[in-house]
Design a protein around this motif. Structure first.
Motif, PDB file in Angstrom:
ATOM      1  N   GLU A 263     -18.154 -19.324   9.700  1.00  0.00           N
ATOM      2  CA  GLU A 263     -17.157 -18.696  10.558  1.00  0.00           C
ATOM      3  C   GLU A 263     -15.833 -18.543   9.826  1.00  0.00           C
ATOM      4  O   GLU A 263     -15.361 -19.457   9.152  1.00  0.00           O
ATOM      5  CB  GLU A 263     -16.949 -19.529  11.823  1.00  0.00           C
ATOM      6  N   ILE A 264     -15.207 -17.373   9.977  1.00  0.00           N
ATOM      7  CA  ILE A 264     -13.931 -17.089   9.314  1.00  0.00           C
ATOM      8  C   ILE A 264     -12.786 -17.620  10.158  1.00  0.00           C
ATOM      9  O   ILE A 264     -12.730 -17.396  11.367  1.00  0.00           O
ATOM     10  CB  ILE A 264     -13.767 -15.572   9.105  1.00  0.00           C
ATOM     11  N   SER A 265     -11.853 -18.312   9.503  1.00  0.00           N
ATOM     12  CA  SER A 265     -10.687 -18.818  10.226  1.00  0.00           C
ATOM     13  C   SER A 265      -9.393 -18.107   9.839  1.00  0.00           C
ATOM     14  O   SER A 265      -8.441 -18.057  10.629  1.00  0.00           O
ATOM     15  CB  SER A 265     -10.521 -20.325   9.976  1.00  0.00           C
ATOM     16  N   GLU A 266      -9.341 -17.528   8.628  1.00  0.00           N
ATOM     17  CA  GLU A 266      -8.095 -16.911   8.175  1.00  0.00           C
ATOM     18  C   GLU A 266      -8.361 -15.899   7.066  1.00  0.00           C
ATOM     19  O   GLU A 266      -9.256 -16.082   6.245  1.00  0.00           O
ATOM     20  CB  GLU A 266      -7.123 -17.977   7.667  1.00  0.00           C
ATOM     21  N   ILE A 267      -7.557 -14.844   7.071  1.00  0.00           N
ATOM     22  CA  ILE A 267      -7.502 -13.900   5.960  1.00  0.00           C
ATOM     23  C   ILE A 267      -6.202 -14.179   5.217  1.00  0.00           C
ATOM     24  O   ILE A 267      -5.104 -13.920   5.731  1.00  0.00           O
ATOM     25  CB  ILE A 267      -7.534 -12.436   6.441  1.00  0.00           C
ATOM     26  N   GLU A 268      -6.319 -14.729   4.040  1.00  0.00           N
ATOM     27  CA  GLU A 268      -5.136 -15.027   3.232  1.00  0.00           C
ATOM     28  C   GLU A 268      -4.741 -13.752   2.486  1.00  0.00           C
ATOM     29  O   GLU A 268      -5.570 -13.137   1.803  1.00  0.00           O
ATOM     30  CB  GLU A 268      -5.471 -16.147   2.247  1.00  0.00           C
ATOM     31  N   HIS A 269      -3.481 -13.357   2.612  1.00  0.00           N
ATOM     32  CA  HIS A 269      -3.063 -12.071   2.062  1.00  0.00           C
ATOM     33  C   HIS A 269      -1.627 -12.125   1.564  1.00  0.00           C
ATOM     34  O   HIS A 269      -0.869 -13.066   1.859  1.00  0.00           O
ATOM     35  CB  HIS A 269      -3.175 -10.984   3.136  1.00  0.00           C
ATOM     36  N   ASP A 270      -1.255 -11.103   0.831  1.00  0.00           N
ATOM     37  CA  ASP A 270       0.115 -10.927   0.364  1.00  0.00           C
ATOM     38  C   ASP A 270       0.595  -9.565   0.851  1.00  0.00           C
ATOM     39  O   ASP A 270       0.199  -8.523   0.313  1.00  0.00           O
ATOM     40  CB  ASP A 270       0.161 -10.994  -1.169  1.00  0.00           C
ATOM     41  N   ASN A 271       1.394  -9.555   1.908  1.00  0.00           N
ATOM     42  CA  ASN A 271       1.886  -8.319   2.516  1.00  0.00           C
ATOM     43  C   ASN A 271       0.752  -7.358   2.871  1.00  0.00           C
ATOM     44  O   ASN A 271       0.857  -6.146   2.665  1.00  0.00           O
ATOM     45  CB  ASN A 271       2.893  -7.635   1.598  1.00  0.00           C
ATOM     46  N   GLY A 272      -0.321  -7.913   3.397  1.00  0.00           N
ATOM     47  CA  GLY A 272      -1.434  -7.086   3.835  1.00  0.00           C
ATOM     48  C   GLY A 272      -2.525  -6.886   2.808  1.00  0.00           C
ATOM     49  O   GLY A 272      -3.576  -6.327   3.132  1.00  0.00           O
ATOM     50  N   TYR A 273      -2.322  -7.351   1.604  1.00  0.00           N
ATOM     51  CA  TYR A 273      -3.333  -7.214   0.556  1.00  0.00           C
ATOM     52  C   TYR A 273      -4.109  -8.527   0.436  1.00  0.00           C
ATOM     53  O   TYR A 273      -3.553  -9.569   0.088  1.00  0.00           O
ATOM     54  CB  TYR A 273      -2.679  -6.818  -0.772  1.00  0.00           C
ATOM     55  N   VAL A 274      -5.390  -8.447   0.751  1.00  0.00           N
ATOM     56  CA  VAL A 274      -6.239  -9.628   0.857  1.00  0.00           C
ATOM     57  C   VAL A 274      -6.317 -10.381  -0.471  1.00  0.00           C
ATOM     58  O   VAL A 274      -6.433  -9.784  -1.554  1.00  0.00           O
ATOM     59  CB  VAL A 274      -7.655  -9.222   1.306  1.00  0.00           C
ATOM     60  N   LYS A 275      -6.269 -11.695  -0.357  1.00  0.00           N
ATOM     61  CA  LYS A 275      -6.460 -12.577  -1.510  1.00  0.00           C
ATOM     62  C   LYS A 275      -7.715 -13.425  -1.347  1.00  0.00           C
ATOM     63  O   LYS A 275      -8.548 -13.494  -2.241  1.00  0.00           O
ATOM     64  CB  LYS A 275      -5.233 -13.487  -1.695  1.00  0.00           C
ATOM     65  N   ASN A 276      -7.819 -14.083  -0.197  1.00  0.00           N
ATOM     66  CA  ASN A 276      -8.951 -14.967   0.061  1.00  0.00           C
ATOM     67  C   ASN A 276      -9.354 -14.918   1.522  1.00  0.00           C
ATOM     68  O   ASN A 276      -8.536 -14.628   2.394  1.00  0.00           O
ATOM     69  CB  ASN A 276      -8.600 -16.426  -0.286  1.00  0.00           C
ATOM     70  N   VAL A 277     -10.631 -15.208   1.762  1.00  0.00           N
ATOM     71  CA  VAL A 277     -11.109 -15.469   3.121  1.00  0.00           C
ATOM     72  C   VAL A 277     -11.335 -16.972   3.235  1.00  0.00           C
ATOM     73  O   VAL A 277     -12.009 -17.576   2.398  1.00  0.00           O
ATOM     74  CB  VAL A 277     -12.417 -14.707   3.416  1.00  0.00           C
ATOM     75  N   ILE A 278     -10.747 -17.579   4.247  1.00  0.00           N
ATOM     76  CA  ILE A 278     -10.872 -19.020   4.466  1.00  0.00           C
ATOM     77  C   ILE A 278     -11.779 -19.246   5.665  1.00  0.00           C
ATOM     78  O   ILE A 278     -11.645 -18.580   6.696  1.00  0.00           O
ATOM     79  CB  ILE A 278      -9.487 -19.658   4.691  1.00  0.00           C
ATOM     80  N   PHE A 279     -12.708 -20.177   5.535  1.00  0.00           N
ATOM     81  CA  PHE A 279     -13.692 -20.437   6.579  1.00  0.00           C
ATOM     82  C   PHE A 279     -13.381 -21.742   7.304  1.00  0.00           C
ATOM     83  O   PHE A 279     -12.651 -22.608   6.785  1.00  0.00           O
ATOM     84  CB  PHE A 279     -15.088 -20.486   5.965  1.00  0.00           C
TER      85      PHE A 279
END
Length: 302
Positions: A200-216
């Protein structure tokens, strides 16, 4: 705008489809009112693609240029407001707006778009339309050859994977729940080295809308540059349904090949009635709707 409350045609929605319809009608000297609330669904998208002559322009630039061209036709008026209710009246329709204005017209065109149902995942909304996208044709080239995810499950995920696989060799499906694929689909994924993560996804880690990581939720983290997401939507306006316009099984306004809805005198175009969600499709649908409304008026008057 002039103090005028009656028009031949009211167009609700003043983005690509609505403006395209208005141009067709304006060039036929029809008395047209466009009502628009100024909140297009792609307002967060940095660039628009796959539309001849405008490839790479911002959505706002395209809309502004289109609006300026359309309003050169003197019979077309633009009103900044939100249409909130509509009803059938003798010889046409009445539309009321949030500010309390009422307008009437013989014909209606809905170019109202759809409203995405954003999941309650931290960072999702901030990245949506920037590096979290819906369409390989609109955004895939910019994400080519990059580490890419697909947030979807079952047939929708399989369909997206088949399109995106042509653009990158590094592809992972993120179901955020138990994956629902049959044996043939899983074999295809294996052949093309497409990975599946069910956590299950808990967070989309991003920099001003540009995805860096998906955190579960289990604490794992996976890096991505871009993500496609198949998310549900609702109609942006409930006026068509209140007038009796039918929706199809996918939630779009039902229209025929001439953009006519199931209610006489009411047309729809753009994202509210077309699965192919793109600027080019919206412009085409709007142009056709405008021409067909003019043809109905001609037939009634000639």
């Amino acid at each position: 705008m002039e103090d005028n409350s009656h028009f031949e045609v009211i167009i609700i929605g003043g983005s690509y489809a609505g403006l395209s319809a208005a141009m067709a009608l304006g060039r036929s000297l029809r008395n047209v009112l466009i009502i628009d609330s100024g909140l297009p669904c792609n307002r967060q998208t940095p660039h628009s693609h796959n539309f001849l002559t405008q490839d790479g322009a911002t959505p706002a630039e395209i809309s502004a240029k289109a609006k300026a061209q359309v309003l050169k036709y003197s019979t077309v008026k633009f009103y900044n407001d939100l249409a909130v209710t509509g009803k059938k009246i003798d010889n046409g329709f009445q539309i009321a707006t949030a500010s309390g204005k009422e307008f009437t017209a013989k014909k209606l065109i809905f170019a109202t778009g759809i409203k995405d149902t954003i999941p309650e995942i931290k960072g999702f909304a901030e990245s949506w339309g920037i590096s979290m996208v819906h369409c390989p044709y609109c955004h895939g080239y910019e994400l080519r050859n990059q580490k890419t995810g697909i947030i979807a499950n079952a047939d929708r995920a399989f369909h997206l994977a088949s399109l995106v696989r042509n653009l990158t060799d590094d592809l992972t499906i993120l179901t955020s729940e138990k994956a629902s694929f049959d044996s043939e689909q899983r074999e295809k994924f294996k052949q093309h080295n497409i990975k599946i993560i069910e956590a299950e996804i808990s967070e989309i880690e991003h920099d001003n809308g540009y995805v860096k990581n998906v955190i579960f939720t289990n604490g794992d983290k996976a890096p991505f540059t871009g993500i496609y997401a198949a998310i549900p939507f609702t109609q942006h306006s409930d006026i068509p349904a209140s007038l009796g316009c039918e929706l199809n099984e996918n939630g779009y306004i039902e229209v025929n090949f001439l953009q006519k809805t199931t209610i006489e005198g009411v047309f729809a175009c753009g994202d509210n009635s077309a699965m192919m969600r793109s600027v080019a499709t919206a412009v085409y649908g709007g142009n056709l709707a405008g021409a067909m409304v003019n043809k109905e008026l001609v037939d009634e008057q000639f």
